[in-house]
Design an enzyme around this catalytic site. Sequence first.
Site, PDB file in Angstrom:
ATOM      1  N   PHE A  59      32.059  46.497  56.299  1.00 39.95           N
ATOM      2  CA  PHE A  59      33.499  46.971  56.545  1.00 39.95           C
ATOM      3  C   PHE A  59      33.461  48.480  56.951  1.00 39.95           C
ATOM      4  CE2 PHE A  59      37.717  48.641  55.132  1.00 39.95           C
ATOM      5  CZ  PHE A  59      38.485  48.082  56.125  1.00 39.95           C
ATOM      6  N   SER A 118      33.774  49.401  47.979  1.00 35.23           N
ATOM      7  CA  SER A 118      35.144  49.741  48.242  1.00 35.23           C
ATOM      8  C   SER A 118      35.253  50.617  49.547  1.00 35.23           C
ATOM      9  CB  SER A 118      35.868  50.317  47.049  1.00 35.23           C
ATOM     10  OG  SER A 118      37.384  50.889  47.639  1.00 35.23           O
ATOM     11  N   LYS A 172      29.103  38.726  33.199  1.00 37.02           N
ATOM     12  CA  LYS A 172      29.384  38.023  31.987  1.00 37.02           C
ATOM     13  C   LYS A 172      28.374  36.767  31.976  1.00 37.02           C
ATOM     14  CE  LYS A 172      32.740  34.932  30.104  1.00 37.02           C
ATOM     15  NZ  LYS A 172      34.056  34.437  30.434  1.00 37.02           N
ATOM     16  N   TYR A 200      43.975  52.903  46.958  1.00 37.75           N
ATOM     17  CA  TYR A 200      42.430  53.486  46.480  1.00 37.75           C
ATOM     18  C   TYR A 200      42.762  53.883  45.126  1.00 37.75           C
ATOM     19  CZ  TYR A 200      38.031  55.844  46.288  1.00 37.75           C
ATOM     20  OH  TYR A 200      36.786  56.210  46.054  1.00 37.75           O
ATOM     21  N   GLU A 207      34.822  40.008  26.315  1.00 35.45           N
ATOM     22  CA  GLU A 207      33.600  39.235  26.593  1.00 35.45           C
ATOM     23  C   GLU A 207      32.351  39.982  26.189  1.00 35.45           C
ATOM     24  OE1 GLU A 207      34.165  36.289  27.468  1.00 35.45           O
ATOM     25  OE2 GLU A 207      36.593  36.388  28.401  1.00 35.45           O
ATOM     26  N   THR A 256      31.393  63.179  47.888  1.00 39.96           N
ATOM     27  CA  THR A 256      29.768  63.231  47.917  1.00 39.96           C
ATOM     28  C   THR A 256      29.709  63.278  49.390  1.00 39.96           C
ATOM     29  OG1 THR A 256      29.749  61.827  45.925  1.00 39.96           O
ATOM     30  CG2 THR A 256      27.909  61.992  47.328  1.00 39.96           C
ATOM     31  N   ARG A 260      36.711  62.096  56.377  1.00 38.25           N
ATOM     32  CA  ARG A 260      36.626  63.001  55.106  1.00 38.25           C
ATOM     33  C   ARG A 260      36.236  64.403  55.599  1.00 38.25           C
ATOM     34  NH1 ARG A 260      32.955  59.563  50.875  1.00 38.25           N
ATOM     35  NH2 ARG A 260      32.990  57.625  51.602  1.00 38.25           N
TER      36      ARG A 260
END
Length: 305
Positions: free
Chosen positions: A14, A53, A83, A123, A141, A153, A164
Site C-alpha cells: 500500500f 499501517s 495466540k 490513525y 489469552e 523516524t 512527512r
Amino acid sequence: MMAGHEVIVADNFFTGRKSNVEHWIGHENFELIHHDIVNPLFIEVDEIYHLASPASPPHYMYNPVKTIKTNTVGTINMLGLAKRVGARVLIASTSEVYGDPEVHPQPESYWGHVNPIGPRACYDEGKRVAETLSYAYAKQENVDVRVARIFNTFGPRMHLNDGRVVSNFILQALKKETITIYGHGKQTRSFQYVSDLVNGLIRLMSSNYSQPVNLGNPIEHTIEEFAVKIKKLVGGPSKIKQIAAMEDDPQRRKPDITRAKTFLSWEPKVPLDVGLLKTISYFREELQMGNTSHHSRVLNENIRS
C-alpha cells in the site's frame, strides 16, 4: 537474517515497494508474501513484528477506513496468529497516541489528548485501539505482547511523496522548490534515524518488559529550525515559506525515554546530521532515476482501490 533467523515479510505494498527489499530476495532466510493482514494469515512463526499501517498523514487520510481496518482487524489477526502458534508479538504503536499533548515531554504514563473525529483520528485512534487489543489478548489469552510507541523516524527508502516533514523538506530542497512549513513553524518534533529504531525494536522484542515503551529521539527541534538545517545540508536556492496550518497538528512532540534506557539499555546513537546526509543521498539518487513518478502512480492506484 544475518544472525541466522528466518524472516517472512507480509506486505500489501500500500505504501511500500518491492525494491525496498530487493537486496534480500533470493537469500535463503528471506521470504516475501504479498498479503494484506486485514485478511487472516496462517503461517508458523516464533515472533511477529506487527508494523503494518500507513503512517504519514497523506497516506492514512487518503483511505481512513483502510487505516482503521489495518489497525483493528489487522491487529486482531496478528494477535490471533500469535495466540494460535504461541508467538511473541510486538505491536508498532506511535507517538500519535498522545495526540496534541498537554504534557511535555511525553512519558508512557500519559493518556493523551486526541480528537476522536478529527482528520488524524483514523490513525491516532486506530493505534490506541491496537494497544487496547494487545493488552486484552495478553490478559484474556496469555498472548506475550510488546508495545513500541514510535516517534518520528527517517532514513533511506522512505517514500519520496509520503508527506512527512523530512521527505517534504529534502525533496523540495533537491528540486529547488520552495520549502513549505505548515503554520508558524514553532511546533516541535524529535527525529530518530531508522537504524536506531530497528535496534530499539529488536531489544524490546527480546526483553521481558511488557508495558508500552517510547522509542524516539529526545532532542527536540522546531519545524523552522529543521527546514533551515535541511536547506543548509542540501544547498541550492530554495526559499522557506509558511503556509496554512494542518488541522490537529501536534504542537510539541518529545519522548521521555526513561523506560527504554532503564529496561532496554537503549537510546538513539546516530547524530541527526549523519542520518540526514544518508537520507539526502538516497533521495538524490531516486530523483536522478526518475522514481518519484512511480511513487505517485502507486499512491493514486491505492487511493482508487
